[in-house]
Write a protein that holds these residues in place. Structure first.
Motif, short mmCIF file in Angstrom:
data_model
loop_
_atom_site.label_atom_id
_atom_site.label_comp_id
_atom_site.label_asym_id
_atom_site.label_seq_id
_atom_site.Cartn_x
_atom_site.Cartn_y
_atom_site.Cartn_z
N LYS A 156 29.18 19.13 15.27
CA LYS A 156 28.02 18.46 14.68
C LYS A 156 27.24 19.37 13.75
O LYS A 156 26.53 18.92 12.85
N VAL A 157 27.39 20.69 13.96
CA VAL A 157 26.71 21.66 13.10
C VAL A 157 27.10 21.45 11.64
O VAL A 157 26.29 21.69 10.73
N ASP A 158 28.32 20.96 11.40
CA ASP A 158 28.78 20.72 10.03
C ASP A 158 27.94 19.66 9.31
O ASP A 158 27.82 19.69 8.10
N SER A 159 27.40 18.72 10.07
CA SER A 159 26.71 17.57 9.45
C SER A 159 25.19 17.66 9.51
O SER A 159 24.50 16.79 9.00
N ILE A 160 24.65 18.70 10.16
CA ILE A 160 23.20 18.86 10.26
C ILE A 160 22.82 20.19 9.64
O ILE A 160 23.21 21.25 10.12
N ASP A 161 22.06 20.14 8.56
CA ASP A 161 21.65 21.40 7.94
C ASP A 161 20.39 21.93 8.62
O ASP A 161 19.84 21.30 9.52
N SER A 162 19.94 23.07 8.20
CA SER A 162 18.83 23.73 8.86
C SER A 162 17.51 23.59 8.10
O SER A 162 16.54 24.29 8.41
N THR A 163 17.46 22.68 7.13
CA THR A 163 16.22 22.49 6.38
C THR A 163 15.25 21.62 7.17
O THR A 163 15.65 20.76 7.95
N PRO A 164 13.94 21.81 6.98
CA PRO A 164 12.94 21.00 7.69
C PRO A 164 13.12 19.50 7.44
O PRO A 164 12.82 18.69 8.32
N GLU A 165 13.63 19.15 6.26
CA GLU A 165 13.77 17.74 5.91
C GLU A 165 14.79 17.02 6.80
O GLU A 165 14.74 15.80 6.94
N SER A 166 15.72 17.76 7.38
CA SER A 166 16.76 17.12 8.19
C SER A 166 16.36 16.95 9.65
O SER A 166 17.10 16.38 10.44
N LEU A 167 15.18 17.44 10.03
CA LEU A 167 14.71 17.31 11.42
C LEU A 167 14.29 15.86 11.65
O LEU A 167 13.35 15.37 11.01
N ASN A 168 14.99 15.17 12.55
CA ASN A 168 14.68 13.75 12.73
C ASN A 168 13.40 13.55 13.53
O ASN A 168 12.86 14.45 14.16
N GLU A 169 12.89 12.34 13.50
CA GLU A 169 11.57 12.03 14.07
C GLU A 169 11.49 12.31 15.56
O GLU A 169 10.48 12.78 16.08
N LYS A 170 12.57 12.05 16.30
CA LYS A 170 12.56 12.24 17.75
C LYS A 170 12.72 13.71 18.15
O LYS A 170 12.54 14.07 19.31
N GLY A 171 13.09 14.55 17.22
CA GLY A 171 13.24 15.97 17.52
C GLY A 171 14.57 16.36 18.11
O GLY A 171 14.78 17.51 18.49
N GLU A 172 15.52 15.42 18.19
CA GLU A 172 16.81 15.72 18.81
C GLU A 172 17.57 16.79 18.04
O GLU A 172 18.30 17.60 18.64
N ASN A 173 17.41 16.79 16.72
CA ASN A 173 18.17 17.74 15.89
C ASN A 173 17.61 19.15 15.94
O ASN A 173 18.23 20.08 15.41
N TYR A 174 16.46 19.33 16.58
CA TYR A 174 15.85 20.66 16.66
C TYR A 174 16.80 21.68 17.27
O TYR A 174 16.82 22.84 16.86
N ALA A 175 17.61 21.25 18.23
CA ALA A 175 18.56 22.15 18.88
C ALA A 175 19.53 22.77 17.88
O ALA A 175 19.98 23.91 18.07
N TYR A 176 19.84 22.04 16.81
CA TYR A 176 20.78 22.54 15.80
C TYR A 176 20.08 23.36 14.73
O TYR A 176 20.69 24.23 14.11
N HIS A 177 18.79 23.09 14.51
CA HIS A 177 18.02 23.86 13.53
C HIS A 177 17.86 25.31 13.98
O HIS A 177 17.66 26.19 13.15
N LEU A 178 17.94 25.55 15.27
CA LEU A 178 17.74 26.89 15.80
C LEU A 178 18.92 27.83 15.54
O LEU A 178 18.78 29.05 15.63
N ILE A 179 20.07 27.27 15.24
CA ILE A 179 21.30 28.07 15.13
C ILE A 179 21.28 28.91 13.86
O ILE A 179 21.06 28.39 12.76
N SER A 180 21.52 30.21 14.01
CA SER A 180 21.52 31.10 12.85
C SER A 180 22.69 30.79 11.93
O SER A 180 23.69 30.18 12.35
#
Length: 245
Positions: free
Chosen positions: A66-90
């Motif tokens: 899933k890391v391939d489809s979720i970037d680390s920019t603030p704009e990609s953080l969804n409203e529920k916060g579920e994607n936050y786990a992937y934003h943390l990855i270096s």
């Protein structure tokens, strides 16, 4: 030979540390990780870092993919916060996860027998396919035949089991689901991993000559759950840890 297999850590560092401490005490000859290092929790970099430091052979799970489809920019953080786990990855760990293989085939030879083992996160056909304890027997044998394997080891469902299927030729094939280190779904709140023991006394013609031990590991679940609750992740992720569902 004693081989450790584990899967579905899901960035739960508290559970992962406890599992590794137990694994080290068992002194396996080697270890494999079947993926889903990340997702649902706030410690993906610590988990990935430990896997990399130890040089453990590791598969890609569906959450790693899933890391391939979720970037680390603030704009990609969804409203529920579920994607936050992937934003943390270096970025470095993102690169590592992207390069992980989908399948591993290995074999171990003793005096009179060779055991061929296929490792997959979901199944040998799809990374997100569930191979459950009651999955159609003929279908499972198809997967084993396609993989040219005697033993199929998977994760993904978070529900551990060891299933033995006898073929029409009288050979016993084995399917092992490892459960989950960091997010069990079988009602047992403890983390889970498996130890497979095969040696000169093991045979594919003897039903119980291959030993599988599921190790259940207690850890500081409340500290882990509170870490989720204090983060932008959804509170239901903490509830899932406390319920084992």
């Amino acid at each position: 030979m004693k081989i450790a297999f584990f899967s579905d850590i899901h960035a739960n560092l508290h559970a992962f540390k406890a599992m590794l401490e137990d694994l080290d005490s068992q002194k396996p000859d080697t270890a494999y990780c079947l993926g889903d290092l990340v997702g649902y929790h706030i410690y993906p970099n610590e988990v990935v870092g430990e896997i990399r430091k130890r040089g453990i052979a590791t598969l890609k799970g569906n959450h790693d993919e899933k890391v391939d489809s979720i970037d680390s920019t603030p704009e990609s953080l969804n409203e529920k916060g579920e994607n936050y786990a992937y934003h943390l990855i270096s970025e470095d760990n993102r690169g590592y996860l992207k390069k992980l293989p989908a399948l591993i085939n290995t074999e171990f030879t003793f005096v009179e027998a060779t055991f061929k083992i296929a490792l997959a996160h979901g199944s040998t056909r799809r990374i997100d396919e569930y191979i459950l304890i009651d999955t159609d027997e003929n279908y499972v044998l198809e997967l084993l035949d396609e993989a040219d394997a005697d033993i199929l080891i998977v994760g993904h469902s978070h529900k551990p089991y060891h299933r033995i299927i006898q073929t029409v030729q009288g050979v016993f094939k084995h399917v092992i689901n490892l459960g989950s280190v960091g997010k069990p779904k079988d009602g047992d709140l403890r983390g889970c991993y498996a130890l497979l023991t095969i040696d000169n006394n093991s045979s594919l013609l003897l039903r119980n000559s291959i030993n599988v031990e599921f190790r259940r590991i207690s850890y500081d679940l409340e500290a882990s759950a509170k870490a989720i609750e204090e983060s932008p992740l959804p509170a239901e992720f903490a509830l899932a840890l406390r319920s084992g569902r």
